[in-house]
Design an enzyme around this catalytic site. Structure first.
Site, PDB file in Angstrom:
ATOM      1  N   ASP A 209       0.810  -1.226   0.000  1.00  0.00           N
ATOM      2  CA  ASP A 209       0.000   0.000   0.000  1.00  0.00           C
ATOM      3  C   ASP A 209       0.841   1.274   0.000  1.00  0.00           C
ATOM      4  OD1 ASP A 209      -2.256  -1.641   0.098  1.00  0.00           O
ATOM      5  OD2 ASP A 209      -2.243  -1.654   2.291  1.00  0.00           O
TER       6      ASP A 209
ATOM      7  N   LYS B  87       1.830   1.995  -5.140  1.00  0.00           N
ATOM      8  CA  LYS B  87       2.367   1.375  -6.369  1.00  0.00           C
ATOM      9  C   LYS B  87       1.462   1.656  -7.572  1.00  0.00           C
ATOM     10  CE  LYS B  87       2.368  -2.593  -4.258  1.00  0.00           C
ATOM     11  NZ  LYS B  87       2.105  -2.157  -2.870  1.00  0.00           N
TER      12      LYS B  87
ATOM     13  N   ALA C  10      -4.008  -7.895  -3.720  1.00  0.00           N
ATOM     14  CA  ALA C  10      -3.508  -6.558  -4.016  1.00  0.00           C
ATOM     15  C   ALA C  10      -4.679  -5.605  -4.253  1.00  0.00           C
ATOM     16  CB  ALA C  10      -2.622  -6.596  -5.258  1.00  0.00           C
ATOM     17  N   GLY C  11      -4.482  -4.362  -3.844  1.00  0.00           N
ATOM     18  CA  GLY C  11      -5.477  -3.330  -4.150  1.00  0.00           C
ATOM     19  C   GLY C  11      -4.704  -2.091  -4.551  1.00  0.00           C
ATOM     20  N   HIS C  12      -4.686  -1.798  -5.826  1.00  0.00           N
ATOM     21  CA  HIS C  12      -3.893  -0.687  -6.340  1.00  0.00           C
ATOM     22  C   HIS C  12      -4.825   0.427  -6.813  1.00  0.00           C
ATOM     23  CE1 HIS C  12      -0.280  -3.589  -7.158  1.00  0.00           C
ATOM     24  NE2 HIS C  12      -0.636  -3.536  -5.906  1.00  0.00           N
TER      25      HIS C  12
ATOM     26  N   THR D 165      -6.050 -11.602   3.681  1.00  0.00           N
ATOM     27  CA  THR D 165      -7.190 -10.972   3.001  1.00  0.00           C
ATOM     28  C   THR D 165      -8.317 -11.989   2.795  1.00  0.00           C
ATOM     29  OG1 THR D 165      -6.192 -11.484   0.870  1.00  0.00           O
ATOM     30  CG2 THR D 165      -5.721  -9.311   1.790  1.00  0.00           C
TER      31      THR D 165
ATOM     32  N   GLN E 125       1.979  -6.151  -3.072  1.00  0.00           N
ATOM     33  CA  GLN E 125       2.440  -6.234  -1.679  1.00  0.00           C
ATOM     34  C   GLN E 125       3.745  -5.427  -1.517  1.00  0.00           C
ATOM     35  OE1 GLN E 125       1.406  -9.699  -3.098  1.00  0.00           O
ATOM     36  NE2 GLN E 125      -0.508  -8.691  -2.659  1.00  0.00           N
TER      37      GLN E 125
ATOM     38  N   THR F 141      -7.498  -1.181   0.847  1.00  0.00           N
ATOM     39  CA  THR F 141      -8.215  -1.098  -0.428  1.00  0.00           C
ATOM     40  C   THR F 141      -9.028  -2.365  -0.659  1.00  0.00           C
ATOM     41  OG1 THR F 141      -6.233   0.053  -1.167  1.00  0.00           O
ATOM     42  CG2 THR F 141      -7.809  -0.514  -2.861  1.00  0.00           C
TER      43      THR F 141
ATOM     44  N   GLY G 207     -10.922  -3.111   3.524  1.00  0.00           N
ATOM     45  CA  GLY G 207     -11.495  -1.976   4.247  1.00  0.00           C
ATOM     46  C   GLY G 207     -10.983  -1.881   5.680  1.00  0.00           C
ATOM     47  N   ARG G 208     -10.033  -2.766   6.061  1.00  0.00           N
ATOM     48  CA  ARG G 208      -9.518  -2.726   7.435  1.00  0.00           C
ATOM     49  C   ARG G 208      -8.686  -1.463   7.647  1.00  0.00           C
ATOM     50  NH1 ARG G 208      -6.281  -8.212   7.839  1.00  0.00           N
ATOM     51  NH2 ARG G 208      -5.980  -7.737   5.633  1.00  0.00           N
TER      52      ARG G 208
ATOM     53  N   THR H 101       2.656  13.748  -4.417  1.00  0.00           N
ATOM     54  CA  THR H 101       2.118  14.691  -3.429  1.00  0.00           C
ATOM     55  C   THR H 101       0.591  14.684  -3.327  1.00  0.00           C
ATOM     56  OG1 THR H 101       2.206  16.443  -5.097  1.00  0.00           O
ATOM     57  CG2 THR H 101       4.104  16.238  -3.609  1.00  0.00           C
ATOM     58  N   SER H 102      -0.055  13.741  -4.013  1.00  0.00           N
ATOM     59  CA  SER H 102      -1.509  13.546  -3.862  1.00  0.00           C
ATOM     60  C   SER H 102      -1.880  12.268  -4.606  1.00  0.00           C
ATOM     61  CB  SER H 102      -2.298  14.751  -4.414  1.00  0.00           C
ATOM     62  OG  SER H 102      -2.853  14.464  -5.686  1.00  0.00           O
TER      63      SER H 102
HETATM   64  P1  GDP Z   1      -0.749   0.271  -3.553  1.00  0.00           P
HETATM   65  O1  GDP Z   1      -1.361  -0.993  -3.054  1.00  0.00           O
HETATM   66  O2  GDP Z   1       0.714   0.338  -3.296  1.00  0.00           O
HETATM   67  O3  GDP Z   1      -1.077   0.542  -5.005  1.00  0.00           O
HETATM   68  O4  GDP Z   1      -1.408   1.446  -2.698  1.00  0.00           O
HETATM   69  P2  GDP Z   1      -2.970   1.612  -2.341  1.00  0.00           P
HETATM   70  O5  GDP Z   1      -3.678   2.071  -3.547  1.00  0.00           O
HETATM   71  O6  GDP Z   1      -3.498   0.405  -1.643  1.00  0.00           O
HETATM   72  O7  GDP Z   1      -2.897   2.734  -1.225  1.00  0.00           O
HETATM   73  C1  GDP Z   1      -2.311   3.959  -1.479  1.00  0.00           C
HETATM   74  C2  GDP Z   1      -3.368   5.069  -1.217  1.00  0.00           C
HETATM   75  O8  GDP Z   1      -2.738   6.322  -1.166  1.00  0.00           O
HETATM   76  C3  GDP Z   1      -4.385   5.161  -2.357  1.00  0.00           C
HETATM   77  O9  GDP Z   1      -5.627   5.573  -1.827  1.00  0.00           O
HETATM   78  C4  GDP Z   1      -3.814   6.255  -3.245  1.00  0.00           C
HETATM   79  O10 GDP Z   1      -4.810   6.931  -3.997  1.00  0.00           O
HETATM   80  C5  GDP Z   1      -3.202   7.165  -2.216  1.00  0.00           C
HETATM   81  N1  GDP Z   1      -2.009   7.915  -2.659  1.00  0.00           N
HETATM   82  C6  GDP Z   1      -1.028   7.539  -3.520  1.00  0.00           C
HETATM   83  N2  GDP Z   1      -0.069   8.484  -3.582  1.00  0.00           N
HETATM   84  C7  GDP Z   1      -0.461   9.473  -2.739  1.00  0.00           C
HETATM   85  C8  GDP Z   1       0.132  10.707  -2.335  1.00  0.00           C
HETATM   86  O11 GDP Z   1       1.215  11.083  -2.750  1.00  0.00           O
HETATM   87  N3  GDP Z   1      -0.566  11.459  -1.420  1.00  0.00           N
HETATM   88  C9  GDP Z   1      -1.765  11.065  -0.897  1.00  0.00           C
HETATM   89  N4  GDP Z   1      -2.363  11.851  -0.017  1.00  0.00           N
HETATM   90  N5  GDP Z   1      -2.343   9.904  -1.256  1.00  0.00           N
HETATM   91  C10 GDP Z   1      -1.687   9.110  -2.152  1.00  0.00           C
HETATM   92  P1  IMO Z   2      -0.910  -4.230  -2.205  1.00  0.00           P
HETATM   93  O1  IMO Z   2      -0.443  -4.793  -3.526  1.00  0.00           O
HETATM   94  C1  IMO Z   2      -0.932  -4.581   2.133  1.00  0.00           C
HETATM   95  C2  IMO Z   2      -1.132  -8.617   3.780  1.00  0.00           C
HETATM   96  C3  IMO Z   2      -2.398  -9.028   4.502  1.00  0.00           C
HETATM   97  C4  IMO Z   2      -1.824  -9.990   5.525  1.00  0.00           C
HETATM   98  C5  IMO Z   2      -0.707 -10.696   4.739  1.00  0.00           C
HETATM   99  C6  IMO Z   2      -1.108 -12.043   4.160  1.00  0.00           C
HETATM  100  O2  IMO Z   2      -2.193  -3.495  -2.291  1.00  0.00           O
HETATM  101  O3  IMO Z   2       0.186  -3.434  -1.569  1.00  0.00           O
HETATM  102  P2  IMO Z   2      -2.636 -12.782   2.111  1.00  0.00           P
HETATM  103  O4  IMO Z   2      -4.096 -12.548   1.845  1.00  0.00           O
HETATM  104  O5  IMO Z   2      -1.734 -12.239   1.051  1.00  0.00           O
HETATM  105  O6  IMO Z   2      -2.323 -14.188   2.461  1.00  0.00           O
HETATM  106  O7  IMO Z   2      -2.343 -11.940   3.456  1.00  0.00           O
HETATM  107  O8  IMO Z   2      -0.360  -9.818   3.688  1.00  0.00           O
HETATM  108  N1  IMO Z   2      -1.342  -8.124   2.393  1.00  0.00           N
HETATM  109  C7  IMO Z   2      -1.224  -6.843   2.055  1.00  0.00           C
HETATM  110  N2  IMO Z   2      -0.997  -5.750   2.806  1.00  0.00           N
HETATM  111  N3  IMO Z   2      -1.033  -4.482   0.788  1.00  0.00           N
HETATM  112  C8  IMO Z   2      -1.237  -5.561   0.030  1.00  0.00           C
HETATM  113  O9  IMO Z   2      -1.226  -5.520  -1.320  1.00  0.00           O
HETATM  114  C9  IMO Z   2      -1.382  -6.810   0.653  1.00  0.00           C
HETATM  115  N4  IMO Z   2      -1.610  -8.078   0.214  1.00  0.00           N
HETATM  116  C10 IMO Z   2      -1.567  -8.870   1.288  1.00  0.00           C
HETATM  117  O10 IMO Z   2      -3.033  -7.935   5.098  1.00  0.00           O
HETATM  118  O11 IMO Z   2      -1.216  -9.267   6.560  1.00  0.00           O
HETATM  119 MG    MG Z   3      -2.915  -1.646  -1.839  1.00  0.00          MG
END
Ligand code: GDP
Ligand code: IMO
Ligand code: MG
Length: 430
Positions: free
Chosen positions: A13, A16, A39-41, A130, A224, A299, A302-303, A414-415
Site C-alpha cells: 500500500d 504502487k 492486491a489493491g492498487h 485478506t 504487496q 483497499t 477496508g480494514r 504529493t496527492s
Molecule cells: P498500492 O497498493 O501500493 O497501489 O497502494 P494503495 O492504492 O493500496 O494505497 C495507497 C493510497 O494512497 C491510495 O488511496 C492512493 O490513492 C493514495 N495515494 C497515492 N499516492 C499518494 C500521495 O502522494 N498522497 C496522498 N495523499 N495519497 C496518495
Molecule cells: P498491495 O499490492 C498490504 C497482507 C495481509 C496480511 C498478509 C497475508 O495493495 O500493496 P494474504 O491474503 O496475502 O495471504 O495476506 O499480507 N497483504 C497486504 N498488505 N497491501 C497488500 O497488497 C497486501 N496483500 C496482502 O493484510 O497481513
Molecule cells: Mg494496496
C-alpha cells in the site's frame, strides 16, 4: 532495453498503483508477476478512482499491453468481475490489450474456504490475511496439485485434477469443522467460464520475448511489499509469494537481465495491514493523525491500516534485498502540519544497537527503534508539482530519507492524482 520493476519497499500500500499508472505512459507493456487479488492498487485520473486487484495498472491507458504473468494466482471469477467493473468505467479490455499466462495457477472456492478455516485455527495470532485464498492456492502450486489456466481447455483432465485436489482438501476442511466444497459444483462453475478466461490466455514468456526483441519498454508491477515477502519478510506474518524484485523475472518468464532499473515505492511514513511486528507503530494520536490524513484503510478489505513513523532501517534493508536503484516517495503531503517528524535510524535489541531487522520472530517482536527528530512544516505540499514548491523542512526530510536508506528519490508523489507527481530522474532512461 530499459525495463523497470516497481516494488513496494515496506508492507504494501505504498502507492504502487499510482506510480505504475504514471510511469505506464512511458512503457509499452505492464506485467503483474506475483500475488493475486489480495492486491489493491488505486489510481486517480482526473478525479475518477480505479481500484485494481488483478488487472495491471497499465490497463487504463489505451495502446498498452497488460499482462498477468505465471507468478500470479488468479481467481477466475474475480478476474471476470474486475474486467466488467473496469469496462463499465469506459476502459476497453479485450485479448488485444490483456493477456493471461496459460501457466498461471487458479484460485478456486476451496482455497478461499481453506484460507478462512486456517485463520480460525491460528486463534489469537492470525496472520490477518485478506481471506481470498492466496496462501492455499500457492500451497497447491508448490504441492503440484494446482489447476492452471491451460487446464480449462481440457474438461476431462480438469475434472480429474479437481477431484484429486478436493479429495485432499475436503478431508482437511472436515477436520477443521468447516463445510466441505462440492467437487462437481466447482467443476461445473469452472466449465461455465472456461471460454471467457481462455480468450485471454497466451504464451506470456514468448510475447514478452518478442516485445523485448522489438525494443518495447516493459514495466513490472509488484504487489504487496518486500517486508511481506515469503523469504525476506516478517515471517510468518507475510504473504505467500516472493515480492522482491528478483521475482519479476521468474514470475513473468524472463531472464534476470530483463529488469534494468528497480524502483522502490516508499511511503513517507509506515503502514501495515494485518498482524505482525511493526517496530515504529504509533498506537496513539500520531498514528491516528497519519491514518486520518492518509486515509489509511485497506483497499481490499477496508480494514484500518496500522500507522507509524518512517522506518529507515527497514527500507535500507529492502533497498539491498531488491537492488532498488531509486525510490518513488509517496504521501509526503500526509506529513504536512506536524510540528516534528521522527525517523527510525536503528534498533536496540537486548541492550545492543543493530542496523537491520533480524530474521527471528522473537527478535522482530522485541526490537526498539532509535529515532532522530526532524522539524516539520506548516505549509501544504499537497498537489506540488515541482521541487521548488516544497518548503525547506520538507526538502530536508526527503534528503535525510535518501541518506539513511542509501537510495535517491526518483519520483515524489504529493496527492493521489496522477499528475501530482514530481520527476527527479526518469527510471526508464536512468
Ligand atoms: P498500492 O497498493 O501500493 O497501489 O497502494 P494503495 O492504492 O493500496 O494505497 C495507497 C493510497 O494512497 C491510495 O488511496 C492512493 O490513492 C493514495 N495515494 C497515492 N499516492 C499518494 C500521495 O502522494 N498522497 C496522498 N495523499 N495519497 C496518495
Ligand atoms: P498491495 O499490492 C498490504 C497482507 C495481509 C496480511 C498478509 C497475508 O495493495 O500493496 P494474504 O491474503 O496475502 O495471504 O495476506 O499480507 N497483504 C497486504 N498488505 N497491501 C497488500 O497488497 C497486501 N496483500 C496482502 O493484510 O497481513
Ligand atoms: Mg494496496
Amino acid at each position: 532495453m530499459s525495463n523497470v520493476a516497481v516494488i513496494g519497499s515496506q508492507w504494501g500500500d505504498e502507492g504502487k498503483g499510482k506510480i505504475v499508472d504514471w510511469l505506464s505512459s512511458r512503457a509499452d507493456v505492464v506485467v503483474r508477476f506475483q500475488g493475486g487479488h489480495n492486491a489493491g492498487h488505486t489510481l486517480v485520473i482526473d478525479g475518477v478512482e480505479y481500484k485494481l486487484n488483478l488487472l495491471p495498472s497499465g490497463i487504463v491507458r489505451p495502446g498498452k499491453l497488460s499482462i498477468i504473468g505465471n507468478g500470479v494466482v488468479v481467481d477466475p471469477w474475480a478476474l471476470l468481475k474486475e474486467i466488467q467493473i473496469v469496462k463499465e468505467k469506459g476502459v476497453k479490455i479485450t485479448p488485444e490489450n490483456l493477456m493471461l499466462a496459460e501457466n498461471a495457477n487458479l484460485i478456486l472456492p476451496v482455497h478461499r474456504a481453506l484460507d478462512q478455516a486456517l485463520e480460525i485455527t491460528r486463534g489469537n495470532t492470525p496472520i490477518g490475511t485478506t481471506k481470498r485464498g492466496i496462501g492455499p492456492a500457492y500451497e497447491d502450486k508448490v504441492a503440484r496439485r494446482g489447476i492452471r489456466v491451460c487446464d480449462l481447455a481440457h474438461p476431462d483432465l480438469l475434472k480429474d485434477k479437481i477431484m484429486a485436489m478436493m479429495c485432499h482438501h475436503n478431508i482437511l476442511l472436515k477436520g477443521f469443522g468447516a463445510e466441505p466444497i462440492d467437487t462437481m459444483e466447482t467443476y461445473n462453475k469452472l466449465m461455465e467460464i472456461a471460454d471467457d478466461i481462455l480468450r485471454y490466455a497466451g504464451v506470456v514468456w514468448k510475447r514478452l520475448d518478442e516485445a523485448r526483441q522489438d525494443g518495447k519498454k516493459i514495466l513490472f508491477e509488484g504487489a504487496q511489499g518486500a517486508m511481506l515477502d515469503i523469504d525476506h519478510g516478517t515471517y510468518p506474518f507475510v504473504t505467500s509469494s516472493n515480492t522482491v524484485a528478483g521475482q519479476a523475472a521468474s514470475g513473468s518468464g524472463m531472464g534476470p537481465d530483463a529488469v534494468k532499473y528497480v524502483l522502490g515505492i516508499t511511503k513517507a511514513y509506515t503502514t501495515r495491514v494485518g498482524t505482525g511486528p511493526f517496530p515504529t507503530e504509533q498506537d496513539n494520536e500520531v498514528g491516528a493523525f497519519l491514518g486520518e490524513r492518509g486515509k489509511e484503510f485497506g483497499t481490499v478489505t477496508g480494514r484500518k491500516r496500522r500507522c507509524g513513523w518512517f522506518d529507515a532501517v527497514l527500507v535500507r534493508q529492502t533497498v539491498k534485498l531488491c537492488g532498488i536503484q531509486g525510490i518513488a516517495l509517496t504521501k509526503l503531503d500526509v506529513l504536512d502540519g506536524l510540528d516534528e517528524i521522527k525517523i527510525c535510524t536503528g534498533y536496540e535489541l537486548d541492550g545492543k544497537t543493530i542496523d537491520h531487522l533480524p530474521a527471528s520472530q522473537i527478535h522482530q517482536a522485541n526490537v526498539t527503534p532509535t529515532y532522530e527528530t526532524l522539524e516539520g512544516w506548516k505549509e501544504s505540499t499537497r498537489g506540488a508539482r515541482s521541487w521548488a514548491e516544497l518548503p525547506a523542512s520538507a526538502v530536508k526530510y526527503v534528503r535525510r530519507v535518501e541518506e539513511l536508506i542509501g537510495a535517491p528519490v526518483a519520483l515524489l508523489s504529493t496527492s493521489p492524482e496522477r499528475e501530482d507527481t514530481i520527476l527527479m530522474r526518469d527510471p526508464f532512461v536512468d
